[in-house]
Motif scaffolding. Structure first.
Motif, short mmCIF file in Angstrom:
data_model
loop_
_atom_site.label_atom_id
_atom_site.label_comp_id
_atom_site.label_asym_id
_atom_site.label_seq_id
_atom_site.Cartn_x
_atom_site.Cartn_y
_atom_site.Cartn_z
N THR A 1 0.87 -1.17 0.00
CA THR A 1 0.00 0.00 0.00
C THR A 1 0.90 1.22 0.00
N VAL A 2 0.48 2.26 -0.71
CA VAL A 2 1.29 3.45 -0.84
C VAL A 2 1.04 4.35 0.36
N ASP A 3 2.09 4.74 1.07
CA ASP A 3 1.97 5.75 2.11
C ASP A 3 2.03 7.10 1.41
N ARG A 4 0.88 7.68 1.16
CA ARG A 4 0.80 8.88 0.33
C ARG A 4 1.30 10.12 1.05
N LEU A 5 1.68 9.98 2.30
CA LEU A 5 2.20 11.14 3.04
C LEU A 5 3.72 11.12 3.16
N THR A 6 4.39 10.15 2.50
CA THR A 6 5.84 10.06 2.60
C THR A 6 6.50 11.35 2.13
N THR A 7 6.09 11.87 0.98
CA THR A 7 6.68 13.12 0.47
C THR A 7 6.38 14.27 1.40
N TYR A 8 5.14 14.36 1.87
CA TYR A 8 4.76 15.44 2.79
C TYR A 8 5.65 15.45 4.02
N ARG A 9 5.87 14.27 4.65
CA ARG A 9 6.70 14.20 5.86
C ARG A 9 8.14 14.58 5.58
N SER A 10 8.63 14.17 4.39
CA SER A 10 10.04 14.43 4.08
C SER A 10 10.34 15.92 3.97
N MET A 11 9.30 16.73 3.81
CA MET A 11 9.49 18.17 3.60
C MET A 11 9.24 18.99 4.87
N ARG A 12 8.92 18.29 5.98
CA ARG A 12 8.55 19.02 7.20
C ARG A 12 9.15 18.36 8.44
N ASP A 13 9.57 19.19 9.36
CA ASP A 13 10.06 18.74 10.66
C ASP A 13 9.02 19.14 11.70
N PRO A 14 8.33 18.16 12.32
CA PRO A 14 7.26 18.51 13.27
C PRO A 14 7.75 19.33 14.45
N ALA A 15 9.07 19.32 14.70
CA ALA A 15 9.61 20.13 15.81
C ALA A 15 9.76 21.60 15.41
N ARG A 16 9.64 21.90 14.12
CA ARG A 16 9.90 23.25 13.65
C ARG A 16 8.70 23.90 12.99
N THR A 17 7.59 23.19 12.80
CA THR A 17 6.42 23.77 12.15
C THR A 17 5.16 23.37 12.91
N PRO A 18 4.19 24.26 12.98
CA PRO A 18 2.93 23.92 13.66
C PRO A 18 2.00 23.08 12.80
N GLU A 19 2.38 22.79 11.56
CA GLU A 19 1.53 21.99 10.68
C GLU A 19 1.39 20.58 11.23
N PRO A 20 0.25 19.93 11.00
CA PRO A 20 0.10 18.53 11.43
C PRO A 20 1.03 17.63 10.62
N VAL A 21 1.78 16.76 11.31
CA VAL A 21 2.68 15.82 10.63
C VAL A 21 2.43 14.44 11.25
N PRO A 22 1.38 13.75 10.81
CA PRO A 22 1.08 12.42 11.38
C PRO A 22 2.19 11.43 11.07
N ALA A 23 2.44 10.53 12.03
CA ALA A 23 3.54 9.57 11.88
C ALA A 23 3.11 8.32 11.14
N THR A 24 1.81 8.08 11.03
CA THR A 24 1.34 6.83 10.43
C THR A 24 0.74 7.10 9.05
N PRO A 25 0.72 6.06 8.19
CA PRO A 25 0.12 6.22 6.86
C PRO A 25 -1.36 6.53 6.98
N PRO A 26 -1.95 7.17 5.97
CA PRO A 26 -3.39 7.45 5.99
C PRO A 26 -4.17 6.14 5.95
N ALA A 27 -5.34 6.16 6.59
CA ALA A 27 -6.14 4.93 6.69
C ALA A 27 -7.06 4.72 5.52
N GLY A 28 -7.09 5.65 4.58
CA GLY A 28 -8.01 5.53 3.45
C GLY A 28 -9.37 6.06 3.82
#
Length: 808
Positions: A313-340
């Motif tokens: 199954t494709v973790d469609r948030l892989t690219t999103y996470r790679s571009m953000r550090d949750p310690a440096r941005t208030p944006e939501p950065v979930p650690a798990t793949p989307p559930a569909g």
């Protein structure tokens, strides 16, 4: 590797495998033992493994052998892996609706040997592969299974295979035959990854139906066994993502040890064509290359996580996470793949980053599919906006508003411009999305229901591949206030070259139409919505706003038109050189100026769908009758149905000469429309010698062309290569030279793509990737097959190199 002894241990690829019952006879009719089977797989591995690598393998096991035909043997069909599978066997997890299955991937000789030990005589694989992260990739091949019914055999399958070869080659998917080792033939054709499994299945089904329509006495595309007697069943369903086909070079569980063996087309024409047994196959691969090698996968290499579980199954948030550090941005950065899921949330965010833009996000498959719209959503139906697709965002982003720190990706203030729910009318991944948004009373949409269409431009590479157009549709674009989805796409039918002499004896059997000097376009209408799609599948809607405006006036619920886009000169003669000024424009300002200077005309010559009813199976006369009724007079001054010359070839050719057109197209009375096929029921008769060519290089200009391109070196694809046919330097306008200079600058390469360029032509040549297609006129072909006095007509942006072949 294996001996005839009853039991032994061997080390393969560093893994110890215990082999038992090696002297057990698995094929009684030939005395073939398990040791022989394991030995075959060891010898064939070098050519077989590339056809297995990265594919989920299902296995058919005959633990007690195939028997002697007196009774049904014991057979096990294994999909998922059983307990006791060696931990070094690579496996991937495929998540089903209510359970997970683990599938092995046969990527090394050790795994192949282990399967031989289990008496897994047959290995079946799908037409898709797993990606590096375990995701299911689009299919990379199309497979047709030609299965003979009672009363027919391999010879009839070979005849049907040749008919299918002609169609597949014409649409750019040259196939390779495989005698299945059972009764029939498999055809493998390469795909470029642009189709998903459903789309590939549809292509195969339409091809099967076309062959059934052309050869009803021998071909059937119907699944019912009751209708297969005396016919070859062309099974298109093997392309379904859940289906598998016996792998090339796999043994078969028949009475004799036959093999699914790739063959050449010359072999298929042999009168003694038969299925091959494993000993014959081993002799062939020792002496000749694999006929299917071009469709093989990468050379198998051990994976660093061999034996570990991978999830398909494709973790469609892989690219999103790679571009953000949750310690440096208030944006939501979930650690798990989307559930569909199938939610209907939308949000449009006003984003004050380096430049103000608006983020248009729609919930789909558990993520927010996102586009950046620099100028914001359009508020006028005549104003299309650029929308650049960005990475998928988590669902939590739908409520995000705040300040992203400077220096972080997307740094700046984010505010919710509008949000709510949407109605989905159409979602075609990578092509088209149609939705109706229901926002907030005080939102940016003003509390109004708004229907938007997102249309992928379908052209370019790199960043340009992400470009879409965002179009505001009329509030009630169709009957009953509902958004009408576009009809399904139809591949254009193609004509076969002919001479007047080939037609004259039966000219009363045909109607004759002009061969317009333009670009082919299949037009899709839905309410007041319009889409223009080129022969190559490129969406040209945004490039011809003048035609879109005229077509929006056609009073119809849905329709599909086959047509040609032309631009005429002052005398009203279609001129391809003028049309070149409209091709390859992408900026709205350039398009608007070109439309005003070189207005387009649409010559409509066929009707393929009308108000939800497909007409491709209707005879030519009926389609023409319905077309004349739909468009009885020119629409908007730009859309017209040209007259036909029924049974009068001489008058048609005289008119074509008077208009200085290329020639005529003869269409046989009673013929059906054959999507995507170059059929003999349509014949094109050219008055001028012209040829489509592929550009493979250029030479610098001199004099007034100093510092620019002086000529292009062109070729025609032949036998897997590019045959050099000459140098073209005349026919280029100043504008065309500028366009060519820009296009060629991005295509440079160090080696010639041609096989046979004369030294004098190659002397100061700059080589380019052979991707540009053009058209030339010429006086004759010289002895070595060179174009004499060629003149450049223009680029054919509607075609790819795979579409190019000799016109005569």
């Amino acid at each position: 590797m294996a001996s005839s002894g009853s039991e032994q241990s061997v080390t393969v690829d560093g893994h110890v495998i215990k082999l038992t019952n090696l002297d057990k006879v698995l094929y009684p009719s030939t005395g073939t033992t398990k040791a022989d089977v394991i030995g075959y797989y060891a010898e064939i591995a070098a050519v077989m493994l590339p056809h297995l690598v990265d594919r989920a393998a299902t296995r058919k096991r005959w633990p007690d052998g195939v028997g002697d035909g007196s009774h049904e043997p014991t057979v096990f069909f294994n999909k998922d892996l059983a307990k006791g599978t060696p931990d070094w066997v690579t496996r991937f997890k495929i998540a089903h609706r209510d359970h997970d299955n683990f599938y092995p991937v046969v990527d090394d000789l050790a795994t192949l040997t282990w399967l031989g030990q289990l008496a897994a005589l047959e290995i079946h694989v799908p037409q898709w592969r797993f990606g590096r992260e375990g995701q299911v990739l689009p299919p990379d091949r199309l497979v047709l299974d030609l299965d003979p019914g009672e009363g027919v055999g391999l010879a009839e399958c070979a005849e049907v295979a040749r008919w299918a070869q002609e169609i597949l080659t014409d649409i750019g998917h040259a196939p390779v035959p495989v005698t299945s080792g059972s009764k029939g033939i498999h055809l493998y054709a390469p795909l470029d990854g642009s189709l998903d499994s459903d789309q590939a299945t549809e292509v195969a089904r339409e091809l099967a139906r076309a062959l059934e329509a052309d050869h009803p006495d021998l071909v059937t595309a119907t699944m019912k066994r009751a209708v297969r007697a005396g016919k070859v069943f062309l099974d298109w369903s093997q392309n379904n993502g859940a289906k598998t086909t016996v792998a090339p070079y796999s043994l078969r569980g028949r009475l004799r040890p036959t093999v699914a063996a790739p063959r050449t087309w010359a072999e298929l024409a042999a009168p003694d064509l038969g299925q091959l047994e494993y000993a014959e196959v081993l002799r062939r691969v020792a002496a000749e290359p694999d006929p299917l090698a071009a469709m093989a996968g990468p050379t198998p290499t051990p994976t660093p996580t061999s034996g570990a579980e991978h999830t398909a199954t494709v973790d469609r948030l892989t690219t999103y996470r790679s571009m953000r550090d949750p310690a440096r941005t208030p944006e939501p950065v979930p650690a798990t793949p989307p559930a569909g899921g199938a939610g209907d949330t939308f949000v449009i965010q006003e984003h004050h980053a380096r430049r103000l833009h608006y983020d248009f996000r729609l919930e789909h498959d558990g993520v927010l599919v996102s586009w950046a719209v620099p100028k914001g959503p359009p508020t006028d139906t005549g104003d299309n906006r650029l929308a650049v697709q960005t990475e998928d965002h988590p669902l939590e982003y739908a409520t995000f508003a705040g300040s992203i720190p400077k220096g972080e990706y997307g740094g700046g203030d984010v505010a919710i411009w509008d949000s709510g729910t949407y109605e989905l009318h159409k979602w075609r991944d990578g092509k088209e999305v149609i939705v109706t948004l229901h926002g907030q009373p005080a939102g940016g949409l003003g509390g109004q229901q708004r229907s938007y269409a997102l249309i992928h431009t379908g052209s370019g590479s790199g960043q340009a591949e992400k470009n879409w157009l965002l179009h505001l549709m009329t509030e009630k674009p169709a009957y009953g206030g509902q958004v009408v989805p576009f009809p399904d796409e139809v591949a254009p039918m193609l004509a076969t070259p002919a001479t007047p002499a080939e037609i004259e004896g039966s000219q009363d059997d045909y109607a004759y139409e002009m061969k317009w000097d333009g670009i082919r376009s299949v037009v899709y209408l839905a309410g007041r919505q319009v889409r223009l799609v080129s022969r190559s599948g490129r969406d040209d809607t945004a490039a011809y706003p003048d035609l879109v405006a005229a077509l929006a006036g056609v009073k119809v619920q849905t329709a599909v038109l086959d047509a040609e886009i032309v631009v005429t000169d002052e005398s009203g003669r279609p001129t391809f050189g003028l049309l070149q000024n409209r091709i390859n424009l992408t900026r709205p300002g350039d398009i608007a100026r070109a439309a005003a200077t070189w207005p387009a005309q649409l010559m409509v010559f066929d009707l393929l769908e009308h108000d939800g009813r497909s007409l491709v199976g209707e005879p030519y006369e009926r389609r023409r009758e319905l077309l004349d009724a739909l468009l009885p007079a020119p629409v908007g001054g730009r859309v017209q149905v040209p007259p036909i010359f029924d049974g009068d070839l001489e008058a048609a050719l005289a008119t074509s000469r008077a208009l200085q057109l290329e020639g005529v197209v003869a269409k046989r009375h009673g013929s059906v429309y054959q999507p995507g096929r170059r059929a003999h029921t349509w014949r094109k008769i050219k008055l001028l010698a012209s040829q489509e060519v592929v550009v493979g290089g250029w030479r610098p200009g001199q004099g007034r062309r100093d510092g620019s391109m002086g000529s292009v070196l062109v070729g025609v694809p032949e036998a897997g290569g590019l045959r050099y046919v000459g140098r073209v330097g005349s026919g280029f306008s100043g504008r065309a030279l500028g366009v060519m200079d820009r296009l060629l600058a991005d295509l440079g390469r160090s080696t010639s793509p041609f096989a046979d360029v004369p030294r004098e032509d190659a002397r100061d040549a700059h080589w380019v990737e052979p991707t540009l297609v053009g058209e030339v006129t010429y006086t004759e072909l010289t002895g070595p097959g060179r174009l004499r006095h060629p003149v450049w007509k223009g680029l054919r942006a509607d075609k790819t190199p795979a579409d190019v072949s000799w016109e005569s």
